[in-house]
Design a protein around this motif. Sequence first.
Motif, PDB file in Angstrom:
ATOM      1  N   SER A  34       0.841  -1.206   0.000  1.00  0.00           N
ATOM      2  CA  SER A  34       0.000   0.000   0.000  1.00  0.00           C
ATOM      3  C   SER A  34       0.868   1.244   0.000  1.00  0.00           C
ATOM      4  N   THR A  37      -3.809   5.040  -1.073  1.00  0.00           N
ATOM      5  CA  THR A  37      -4.878   4.147  -1.531  1.00  0.00           C
ATOM      6  C   THR A  37      -4.479   3.353  -2.772  1.00  0.00           C
ATOM      7  N   VAL A  39      -2.722   0.270  -4.391  1.00  0.00           N
ATOM      8  CA  VAL A  39      -2.423  -1.078  -3.913  1.00  0.00           C
ATOM      9  C   VAL A  39      -1.766  -1.886  -5.024  1.00  0.00           C
ATOM     10  N   ALA A 320      -6.640   4.417   3.281  1.00  0.00           N
ATOM     11  CA  ALA A 320      -5.647   3.453   2.798  1.00  0.00           C
ATOM     12  C   ALA A 320      -5.887   2.071   3.394  1.00  0.00           C
ATOM     13  N   ALA A 324      -6.886  -1.306   1.273  1.00  0.00           N
ATOM     14  CA  ALA A 324      -6.015  -2.477   1.303  1.00  0.00           C
ATOM     15  C   ALA A 324      -6.785  -3.724   1.727  1.00  0.00           C
ATOM     16  N   HIS A 342       1.310  -7.510   4.735  1.00  0.00           N
ATOM     17  CA  HIS A 342       0.887  -6.224   4.181  1.00  0.00           C
ATOM     18  C   HIS A 342       1.979  -5.200   4.439  1.00  0.00           C
ATOM     19  N   ILE A 344       2.997  -1.388   4.267  1.00  0.00           N
ATOM     20  CA  ILE A 344       2.476  -0.027   4.179  1.00  0.00           C
ATOM     21  C   ILE A 344       3.655   0.920   4.014  1.00  0.00           C
TER      22      ILE A 344
END
Length: 360
Positions: A34, A37, A39, A320, A324, A342, A344
């Motif tokens: 991410s 926003t 992805v 965000a 995600a 994930h 970020i």
Amino acid sequence: MTLALRVPDDRSARVPAEQRGPGRDRSSVRLLVSRGTEVAHRRFAELPGELRAGDVLVVNTSPTLAAAVDGRLGHARVVVHFSTRGDDGRWAVELREPDGRGTTRPRAGGPEGAVVSLPDGVELVYEEPVAAGSGRLWWGRVAGDVPVLLRRHGRAIRYAYTERDQPLSAYQTVFALPYADGAGSAEMPSAARPFTARTVARLVSRGVQFAPVTLHTGVASAEAHEPPYAERYEVPDASARLVNAARAGGGRVVAIGTTAVRAVESAAGADRVVRSAGGWTGLVVTPERGVRVVDGLLTGLHEPAASHLLMLEAIAGRAAVDRAYEEAVREFYLWHEFGDVHLILPEENAHAMSCSGNHA
């Protein structure tokens, strides 16, 4: 923060990645990336390509303990989860009961004065709840050497979404170090699990540095989703200097796991400078508190009601996180400690503005 989505039951990672097929290892998980926003879908092996020279990864060196031990409360079979050792020698513990499927279910703690019989003649005496109004964790006094008890009779804590018990080695990360006093985490700092020695070597060759910290995490809020309890942490001077130098030089500080965020943010002053620190931290990172030094985070996928999501929102913003998680559900990512991860990262223009502010 609660996400307005439902994670289907079949999205739990029931076994480690290396057990899902031939030729797989720990790094054989997916990586959701991410930036705001925006992805992108990657494999974890592609992580080095998402980072650059000058970035610093903050890693938790706490090992995972064999923190679940069978016992008896009167005539009833119980399982004790050893969470955290207090300064007075007592342990914060959670009492569970077998559910007949090889795992456990919650059980009311106490009552005060209750005695749990453990292997080797060890006894645990319940004294008081750890937090007022919560019956999950209790302070208990143990007549015996708990680290020895765990080594001899303990096993890794696991929840019902996993398929079977795993050896303790399956719950150790490549960054885990032994501690002379037997200290460690009740549950694995799982965001670091996909790292292998090969991944670390590729990152180092790319100019990425590692800043080790310690946070001995207690039992996770897998069912109740309550905020985390106070935990022991340490940020060494060398790691503090690495983080500060990265920020001064325009590098990004990326925490590997929410435990690493809690540790390094606990050592960061209002001036956004990290100093060596240690002891107990009760810090809860929320959007209102914000983050002072962390630019990015590598983490697992959390339940829609988990308190950890407040930390993600503090780092990336609500939009965000929503975006995600919608993608993670749509693209069949796997949840929990053996699941996908994930990453970020800040939007490039936002990070450039932040760095400019640091030099002002």
